[in-house]
Structures are given as structure tokens and as C-alpha cells.
Design a protein around this motif. Structure first.
Motif, mmCIF file in Angstrom:
data_model
loop_
_atom_site.group_PDB
_atom_site.id
_atom_site.type_symbol
_atom_site.label_atom_id
_atom_site.label_comp_id
_atom_site.label_asym_id
_atom_site.label_seq_id
_atom_site.Cartn_x
_atom_site.Cartn_y
_atom_site.Cartn_z
ATOM 1 N N THR A 224 -9.679 58.211 34.181
ATOM 2 C CA THR A 224 -10.735 58.157 33.162
ATOM 3 C C THR A 224 -11.523 56.858 33.228
ATOM 4 O OG1 THR A 224 -9.414 59.563 31.682
ATOM 5 C CG2 THR A 224 -11.207 58.309 30.690
ATOM 6 N N LEU A 225 -10.806 55.738 33.377
ATOM 7 C CA LEU A 225 -11.472 54.444 33.443
ATOM 8 C C LEU A 225 -12.233 54.266 34.750
ATOM 9 C CD1 LEU A 225 -11.893 51.797 31.912
ATOM 10 C CD2 LEU A 225 -9.786 50.926 32.942
ATOM 11 N N ALA A 226 -11.796 54.955 35.810
ATOM 12 C CA ALA A 226 -12.412 54.775 37.125
ATOM 13 C C ALA A 226 -13.669 55.618 37.309
ATOM 14 C CB ALA A 226 -11.410 55.117 38.226
ATOM 15 N N ILE A 227 -13.811 56.706 36.567
ATOM 16 C CA ILE A 227 -14.900 57.655 36.840
ATOM 17 C C ILE A 227 -16.269 56.999 36.690
ATOM 18 C CG2 ILE A 227 -16.061 59.688 35.904
ATOM 19 C CD1 ILE A 227 -13.362 60.979 35.540
ATOM 20 N N VAL A 228 -16.480 56.297 35.582
ATOM 21 C CA VAL A 228 -17.780 55.650 35.367
ATOM 22 C C VAL A 228 -18.016 54.573 36.420
ATOM 23 C CG1 VAL A 228 -19.163 54.302 33.760
ATOM 24 C CG2 VAL A 228 -17.731 56.159 32.910
ATOM 25 N N THR B 12 -9.967 50.024 39.264
ATOM 26 C CA THR B 12 -10.959 49.421 40.158
ATOM 27 C C THR B 12 -10.680 49.785 41.611
ATOM 28 O OG1 THR B 12 -11.259 47.564 38.637
ATOM 29 C CG2 THR B 12 -11.997 47.255 40.900
ATOM 30 N N LEU B 13 -9.410 49.720 42.018
ATOM 31 C CA LEU B 13 -9.060 50.106 43.389
ATOM 32 C C LEU B 13 -9.391 51.565 43.646
ATOM 33 C CD1 LEU B 13 -5.626 48.270 43.839
ATOM 34 C CD2 LEU B 13 -7.815 47.687 44.890
ATOM 35 N N LEU B 14 -9.074 52.424 42.692
ATOM 36 C CA LEU B 14 -9.405 53.838 42.842
ATOM 37 C C LEU B 14 -10.909 54.042 42.932
ATOM 38 C CD1 LEU B 14 -8.578 56.825 42.855
ATOM 39 C CD2 LEU B 14 -8.602 56.772 40.349
ATOM 40 N N ALA B 15 -11.648 53.324 42.099
ATOM 41 C CA ALA B 15 -13.110 53.456 42.115
ATOM 42 C C ALA B 15 -13.688 53.012 43.451
ATOM 43 C CB ALA B 15 -13.712 52.644 40.969
ATOM 44 N N ILE C 8 -17.141 57.642 27.644
ATOM 45 C CA ILE C 8 -15.816 57.547 28.228
ATOM 46 C C ILE C 8 -14.757 58.205 27.335
ATOM 47 C CG2 ILE C 8 -15.268 55.287 27.241
ATOM 48 C CD1 ILE C 8 -13.995 54.599 29.959
ATOM 49 N N PHE C 9 -14.963 58.190 26.014
ATOM 50 C CA PHE C 9 -13.989 58.833 25.137
ATOM 51 C C PHE C 9 -14.016 60.350 25.314
ATOM 52 C CE2 PHE C 9 -17.815 58.959 22.548
ATOM 53 C CZ PHE C 9 -17.757 60.205 21.948
ATOM 54 N N PHE C 10 -15.212 60.901 25.543
ATOM 55 C CA PHE C 10 -15.330 62.342 25.790
ATOM 56 C C PHE C 10 -14.702 62.706 27.128
ATOM 57 C CE2 PHE C 10 -17.611 66.052 27.451
ATOM 58 C CZ PHE C 10 -17.411 66.954 26.416
ATOM 59 N N MET C 11 -14.893 61.840 28.130
ATOM 60 C CA MET C 11 -14.281 62.076 29.434
ATOM 61 C C MET C 11 -12.765 62.077 29.323
ATOM 62 S SD MET C 11 -15.066 62.652 32.624
ATOM 63 C CE MET C 11 -16.746 62.012 32.783
ATOM 64 N N GLY C 12 -12.220 61.127 28.540
ATOM 65 C CA GLY C 12 -10.782 61.081 28.357
ATOM 66 C C GLY C 12 -10.247 62.308 27.638
ATOM 67 N N LEU C 13 -10.947 62.743 26.584
ATOM 68 C CA LEU C 13 -10.527 63.958 25.880
ATOM 69 C C LEU C 13 -10.576 65.168 26.799
ATOM 70 C CD1 LEU C 13 -12.327 63.482 22.435
ATOM 71 C CD2 LEU C 13 -9.876 63.345 22.886
ATOM 72 N N LEU C 14 -11.600 65.225 27.630
ATOM 73 C CA LEU C 14 -11.712 66.334 28.572
ATOM 74 C C LEU C 14 -10.551 66.323 29.562
ATOM 75 C CD1 LEU C 14 -13.582 68.686 29.398
ATOM 76 C CD2 LEU C 14 -14.735 67.107 30.950
ATOM 77 N N MET C 15 -10.172 65.140 30.031
ATOM 78 C CA MET C 15 -9.031 65.023 30.941
ATOM 79 C C MET C 15 -7.739 65.487 30.275
ATOM 80 S SD MET C 15 -9.808 63.834 33.972
ATOM 81 C CE MET C 15 -11.214 63.070 34.790
ATOM 82 N N ILE C 16 -7.541 65.106 29.027
ATOM 83 C CA ILE C 16 -6.326 65.504 28.311
ATOM 84 C C ILE C 16 -6.279 67.019 28.144
ATOM 85 C CG2 ILE C 16 -5.134 65.364 26.098
ATOM 86 C CD1 ILE C 16 -6.141 62.497 25.853
ATOM 87 N N LEU D 4 -24.218 62.318 36.014
ATOM 88 C CA LEU D 4 -23.516 63.021 34.943
ATOM 89 C C LEU D 4 -22.308 62.211 34.475
ATOM 90 C CD1 LEU D 4 -23.164 65.575 33.200
ATOM 91 C CD2 LEU D 4 -21.834 66.555 35.082
ATOM 92 N N ALA D 5 -21.540 61.672 35.423
ATOM 93 C CA ALA D 5 -20.368 60.870 35.067
ATOM 94 C C ALA D 5 -20.774 59.591 34.342
ATOM 95 C CB ALA D 5 -19.566 60.533 36.321
ATOM 96 N N TYR D 6 -21.869 58.972 34.792
ATOM 97 C CA TYR D 6 -22.322 57.721 34.174
ATOM 98 C C TYR D 6 -22.826 57.950 32.752
ATOM 99 C CZ TYR D 6 -24.667 53.227 33.690
ATOM 100 O OH TYR D 6 -25.060 51.988 33.247
#
Length: 319
Positions: free
Chosen positions: A188-192, A106-109, A144-152, A138-140
Motif C-alpha cells: 500500500t505504501l509503495a504503490i504511490v 521504498t525498495l519495492l517501489a 492512500i487510505f482508500f488504496m489500503g482499504l481496497l487491499m484489505i 490512477l495509482a497516484y
């Protein structure tokens, strides 16, 4: 302000009571009853009857609900036979780590979203506004699971600079001792959240930039940066105050996916594992905690909003 406070606290208490009623009904509407859900399909009728007697499930519903409330007031959320520990103990071990992950994201967001929203408002209908808006949408829209896999894939395999797994410490101090492992889950949690917050900041800033007090500040010859950052931004941040309380369920749902994906030992992972094992006491306990936290978060957001904007509490007092 006192009348507004009493009104909001009263409304919050009513909602909390309704939440406990729903949790109580869910407990009694489980397939086969709470006894069958807890002891399993191989339990005998004698074992089921003994369980119902020990837990008071053979008493009238009103009496059962009062006993349910009494246990809740004493911090008793039931017992998990799958984990061989009380539900409150299981939640207490994992909740602080989920809070740390949610707070960091949340702070990062907020740190990222506020400047983006200001840039969009100041440069609205220009290339910067269109670019940030497109990236936010695009981020919204990205799961979120795809975003996390992409980050990994990007930062643990293509560029192996961050670990693919979250810290595995038992305590918060042990988790914080591995900051590199927290980077990918937090981002990953902050992007959305960044995508949502930046849109609200933009809309609020655009509205405030057209207000009379902004025209007055400009007519006095104040620098544009002072008009935007000192006069307009303060009023433009009001929507964020409300979102901080209302976004708790979304944060937990995101944490559930992120914690399962990065193997983070928090409450989201606890809920996921309980769902796989049909550990109903844990599922109900976590749901009840999140529901109450959402009500409390909304109440705190209302009070902060009223403290920041006198017009809100005046309207609340008038009603």
C-alpha cells in the motif's frame, strides 16, 4: 568536492537551526501555553506557575531557546504525561519499525518502478507506454487510505490470503517474524511511490536516449539492450537519487495513514494517537525528528548526486 561538501553541510545546519526555532515558537504559541497544553484544562494557576518555573518558561525567550537547544543536544524532547514516558523513549521504541516499513516499501517501489520507467521510455507513445502511464496516474490520484482499504477487502476478505492487520511485535525482530502481515502495509505504501518514480525514470530515460553518446553506442553496433541497460539507465537513474532524500516527508505522511489503517505500532501511529489526545510534546518531538531527517536526507541525496555526476559538484563549486 570538499568545497561542495562544506557548502551543503553549512546549508543543512542553517535549515536545522531554523527548524529548531520554528519548533520552539510552536511550543510557546500553543493555546494557553505549554503548561496548559501539558497539564490540561483542570490545572490550577499554582500548578501552571510551578510547571513554568520547573521548565524554565518564566525566563526570557532567548534564554529559553538556549535551554531548548541544550536539551535537544542531550536528546531531551520533553515528557509525555499521556504515555507516562519521555518523548525520546516513545520515539525510540517506534521509529525503527517505521524505518523498516519505509525501507521495504521504498525498495519495492524502486524494484518495480525502474523496469516500468525503462519500458515506457523504450516503448514510448505505444500501447505499453499508454497503459503504464494510465495505471500510474490512477495509482497516484487514489487516496492512500482508500488504496489500503481496497487491499484489505481484496486480499483479506474476497481472497483471504493475507492478514488484515500488521505485525504487533514490540521489536523490529518480532515485526519481521511475521512477513505475511507486512505485505499489505508495504504494498500500500509503495504503490504511490511506484507511480512517482516510474514517471521520473521515464522522463529521464527519454531525454538520455536522445543524447549523442547513445547514438554513438548504436553506431558502434552495440545491442539495443546493452545501450539501454548499460549506457542509458545509469544516467537515467539520477532523478531517483534526488527523490530518495526529498521524498521522506511524503513517506512519513503515507506511513501515518498506513500505520493507522493496519494498526502498525510505528511512529506514524504514535503521531496519530498523540494528535487525538492532544499530546503536544509527542507531536512536536515527532515533527522535529522528521524535519531534521528530511534535511539530512536531502543532504545525503545531494552528496550522492554529486558523487555520481561530477557536473553537479563543479557547478556547486563555481557558485
Amino acid at each position: 568536492m570538499v568545497r561542495y561538501l562544506i557548502t551543503r553541510v553549512g546549508q543543512a545546519l542553517i535549515v536545522v537551526i531554523l527548524v529548531t526555532v520554528i519548533a520552539f515558537l510552536i511550543l510557546h504559541l500553543l493555546p494557553g501555553g505549554a503548561a496548559r497544553a501539558t497539564l490540561g484544562k483542570d490545572a490550577t494557576l499554582a500548578q501552571l506557575a510551578q510547571f513554568n518555573h520547573d521548565m524554565g518558561y518564566d525566563k526570557p525567550w532567548i534564554q529559553q531557546y538556549l535551554m531548548f537547544l541544550q536539551r535537544l543536544l542531550h536528546g531531551d524532547l520533553g515528557y509525555s504525561y499521556q504515555l507516562n514516558q519521555s518523548v525520546i523513549e516513545a520515539i525510540t521504541q517506534r521509529l525503527p519499525k517505521t524505518i523498516v516499513l519505509s525501507l521495504l516499501s521504498t525498495l519495492l517501489a524502486i524494484v518495480v518502478a525502474i523496469p516500468l520507467g525503462v519500458i515506457q521510455a523504450v516503448r514510448r507513445n505505444r500501447w505499453a507506454d499508454y497503459t503504464i502511464t494510465s495505471l500510474s496516474l490512477l495509482a497516484y490520484a487514489t487516496p492512500i487510505f482508500f488504496m489500503g482499504l481496497l487491499m484489505i477487502i481484496l486480499f483479506s476478505q474476497v481472497w483471504p490470503i493475507l492478514p488484515p492487520e500488521a505485525p504487533q511485535g514490540f521489536t523490529v525482530a518480532e515485526v519481521l517474524a511475521d512477513p505475511a502481515g507486512l505485505v499489505l502495509p508495504t504494498v500500500t505504501l509503495a504503490i504511490v511511490t511506484v507511480a512517482v518514480y516510474s514517471r521520473y525514470v521515464r522522463s529521464s530515460m527519454v531525454d538520455n536516449l536522445n543524447e549523442n553518446y547513445v547514438r554513438t553506442a548504436r553506431s558502434k553496433g552495440l545491442p539495443e539492450w546493452r545501450v539501454v541497460l548499460v549506457h542509458t539507465l545509469r544516467n537515467g537513474l539520477f532523478p531517483i537519487i534526488g527523490l530518495l532524500g526529498m521524498y521522506l516527508p511524503a513517506l512519513f505522511s503515507g506511513a501515518l495513514v498506513v500505520e493507522s489503517l493496519f494498526n502498525f505500532p510505528g511512529m506514524g501511529q504514535l503521531f496519530w494517537q498523540a494528535a487525538l489526545k492532544r499530546d503536544y510534546p509527542v507531536l512536536l518531538g515527532v515533527t522535529l525528528i522528521i524535519s531534521i531527517a528530511t534535511v539530512v536526507g536531502s543532504l545525503i541525496a545531494d552528496l550522492l548526486y554529486a558523487a555520481a555526476d561530477p557536473r553537479v559538484r563543479l557547478r556547486g563549486s563555481a557558485s
